[in-house]
Scaffold this active site. Structure first.
Site, PDB file in Angstrom:
ATOM      1  N   GLU A 104      26.577   3.055 -19.241  1.00  0.00           N
ATOM      2  CA  GLU A 104      27.020   1.988 -20.139  1.00  0.00           C
ATOM      3  C   GLU A 104      28.093   1.146 -19.456  1.00  0.00           C
ATOM      4  O   GLU A 104      29.045   1.682 -18.892  1.00  0.00           O
ATOM      5  CB  GLU A 104      27.575   2.578 -21.444  1.00  0.00           C
ATOM      6  CG  GLU A 104      27.960   1.482 -22.445  1.00  0.00           C
ATOM      7  CD  GLU A 104      28.099   2.017 -23.856  1.00  0.00           C
ATOM      8  OE1 GLU A 104      27.102   1.987 -24.604  1.00  0.00           O
ATOM      9  OE2 GLU A 104      29.200   2.488 -24.199  1.00  0.00           O
TER      10      GLU A 104
ATOM     11  N   ASP B 236      29.473   6.449 -19.750  1.00  0.00           N
ATOM     12  CA  ASP B 236      30.140   5.198 -20.114  1.00  0.00           C
ATOM     13  C   ASP B 236      31.214   4.860 -19.090  1.00  0.00           C
ATOM     14  O   ASP B 236      32.224   5.549 -18.980  1.00  0.00           O
ATOM     15  CB  ASP B 236      30.764   5.344 -21.510  1.00  0.00           C
ATOM     16  CG  ASP B 236      31.246   4.015 -22.056  1.00  0.00           C
ATOM     17  OD1 ASP B 236      31.235   3.012 -21.306  1.00  0.00           O
ATOM     18  OD2 ASP B 236      31.650   3.981 -23.243  1.00  0.00           O
TER      19      ASP B 236
ATOM     20  N   ASP C 142      27.936  -2.858 -23.791  1.00  0.00           N
ATOM     21  CA  ASP C 142      28.690  -2.993 -25.044  1.00  0.00           C
ATOM     22  C   ASP C 142      29.854  -3.985 -24.915  1.00  0.00           C
ATOM     23  O   ASP C 142      29.881  -4.998 -25.602  1.00  0.00           O
ATOM     24  CB  ASP C 142      29.129  -1.636 -25.628  1.00  0.00           C
ATOM     25  CG  ASP C 142      30.027  -0.823 -24.713  1.00  0.00           C
ATOM     26  OD1 ASP C 142      30.169  -1.154 -23.524  1.00  0.00           O
ATOM     27  OD2 ASP C 142      30.607   0.176 -25.191  1.00  0.00           O
TER      28      ASP C 142
ATOM     29  N   LYS D  62      32.763   9.733 -20.396  1.00  0.00           N
ATOM     30  CA  LYS D  62      33.505   8.656 -19.740  1.00  0.00           C
ATOM     31  C   LYS D  62      33.626   8.916 -18.246  1.00  0.00           C
ATOM     32  O   LYS D  62      34.064  10.013 -17.837  1.00  0.00           O
ATOM     33  CB  LYS D  62      34.907   8.506 -20.358  1.00  0.00           C
ATOM     34  CG  LYS D  62      34.910   8.365 -21.887  1.00  0.00           C
ATOM     35  CD  LYS D  62      34.068   7.211 -22.381  1.00  0.00           C
ATOM     36  CE  LYS D  62      33.933   7.219 -23.894  1.00  0.00           C
ATOM     37  NZ  LYS D  62      32.960   6.212 -24.385  1.00  0.00           N
TER      38      LYS D  62
ATOM     39  N   LYS E  47      29.086  -3.269 -31.263  1.00  0.00           N
ATOM     40  CA  LYS E  47      30.371  -2.897 -31.884  1.00  0.00           C
ATOM     41  C   LYS E  47      30.674  -3.944 -32.948  1.00  0.00           C
ATOM     42  O   LYS E  47      30.934  -5.106 -32.625  1.00  0.00           O
ATOM     43  CB  LYS E  47      31.476  -2.877 -30.819  1.00  0.00           C
ATOM     44  CG  LYS E  47      31.209  -1.906 -29.661  1.00  0.00           C
ATOM     45  CD  LYS E  47      31.845  -0.563 -29.888  1.00  0.00           C
ATOM     46  CE  LYS E  47      31.543   0.447 -28.801  1.00  0.00           C
ATOM     47  NZ  LYS E  47      32.362   0.362 -27.607  1.00  0.00           N
TER      48      LYS E  47
HETATM   49 MG    MG Z   1      31.197   2.004 -24.235  1.00  0.00          MG
END
Ligand code: MG
Length: 368
Positions: free
Chosen positions: A218, A193, A241, A165, A265
């Site tokens: 991401e 991400d 996403d 992250k 997802k």
């Molecule tokens: Mg993600």
């Protein structure tokens, strides 16, 4: 076969570690899970789960799932759950949008269809790979030392895929990417991400400063418009996403070349039936995939694994196992579990795992 009863349970799933989203969004410590039990006149029972990743992450609301099921239940009762397209259309007619509220019922119908046919859901969907799917970790730690410790902890459990992250501070993000690339081992997959944490300008600054590393980011920015705007100005591969919600999002990303990878997802996109179309759009355009439930128990992870198994091995990067981040287990160790960093497809017909109903408490609603 007809659906005769829908029973709804709510359960809190506490996270082992509190979770902070980037960009100043609120932290949360508990996931609000909705479990749906769908019974039929054939004596076959299916289970579905909808567990948003907190309420502050994207427009998906735990209590909203229960309200949505209440609205849709009269339209779904009496339908044949094996005819998943009939159920999907009934739900879309009863409640336009609100995709996250539909996925638990869709999941339970696929579970029933699989049990009725004597096949795992993935085979019901057309045939599945038995290659175990790598589980991606979730690395939220901040300092280099903490990050190394977290990644090492996952490595000891067999993980070869990591979702690191980042997002917010350009200089810190550039340093973090370089630090993690230094610790990356051959064969490891690392996805950076951003969780929508960058403005367009911040995204371009980090992407140009790390261009030599050829790493994947991401969801670098808030919207598909943002991602489209920066697309011609950088060379980094991108996964999307949060901005992949509808089939129209998928076709736009594919047609306009906005991403090299879809992060599907299942709860967000409305379940397996809708996600399978996104998979096919991806495969038709040379786009690879990560598959995740969004959040939730081993049931949600199992659902994601079934879809992942229908993707050719070469195009499926990894899955995510939210179950490993929780302190409660509603299925007492059953179902697909981490084996050396991978999930193995259950061979049991249907979803392959049901919860221990006594762990769910009293139902919050019953429709019959
Ligand atoms: Mg993600």
């Amino acid at each position: 076969m007809k659906i005769t009863r829908i029973t709804v349970f709510q359960i809190d799933l506490p996270l082992e570690h509190p979770y902070w989203l980037s960009g100043g969004r609120l932290k949360f410590e508990v996931l609000d899970a909705t479990l749906v039990k769908v019974e039929t006149d054939a004596g076959i029972t299916g289970w579905g789960e909808g567990t948003p990743w907190g309420h502050t992450y994207v427009p998906a609301h735990g209590p909203g799932i229960r309200a949505g099921v209440e609205t849709m239940a009269p339209f779904v009762l009496g339908l044949d759950p094996r005819k998943v397209l009939d159920v999907e259309r009934a739900m879309d007619l009863a409640l336009p949008g609100h995709l996250y509220a539909k996925s638990p019922i869709d999941m339970a119908c696929w579970d029933i269809a699989g049990q009725a046919a004597g096949l795992p859901i993935a085979d019901m969907m057309g045939g599945a790979s038995r290659t175990p799917r790598a589980i991606a970790s979730s690395v939220g730690a901040k300092t280099v030392e903490e990050t190394r410790a977290v990644i090492d902890r996952y490595r000891q459990r067999g993980y070869i895929a990591h979702s690191v992250k980042i997002g917010g501070d350009v200089a810190r993000d550039i340093a973090r990417v370089r630090d993690v690339e230094d610790m990356r081992r051959p064969g490891e997959l690392v996805l950076y991400d951003v969780n929508r944490g960058w403005t367009r300008q911040q995204a371009l600054r980090v992407m140009s400063a790390t261009e030599d590393l050829h790493v994947m980011f991401e969801q670098p920015c808030e919207t598909l418009d943002d991602i489209a705007a920066i697309c011609p100005k950088h060379a980094a591969p991108v996964s999307v996403d949060e901005s992949l919600v509808t089939l129209q999002d998928a076709t736009r990303i594919a047609r306009d070349g906005l991403a090299e990878v879809f992060g599907i997802k299942l709860n967000r996109v409305g379940g397996l039936t809708k996600a399978a179309r996104m998979r096919d759009v991806a495969l038709a355009h040379g786009i690879d995939m990560f598959v995740m439930a969004t959040g939730g128990s081993v049931l949600a992870d199992a659902e994601a694994l079934h879809l992942a198994a229908t993707i050719p091995d070469a195009n499926c990067h990894a899955v995510w196992a939210c179950q490993d981040m929780l302190t409660v287990d509603i299925a007492s160790g059953r179902g697909p579990r981490n084996v050396d960093g991978h999930l193995h497809l259950p061979e049991t017909p249907g979803l392959g795992v049901h919860p221990d109903e006594e762990l769910l408490g009293d139902p919050v609603a019953t429709y019959a």
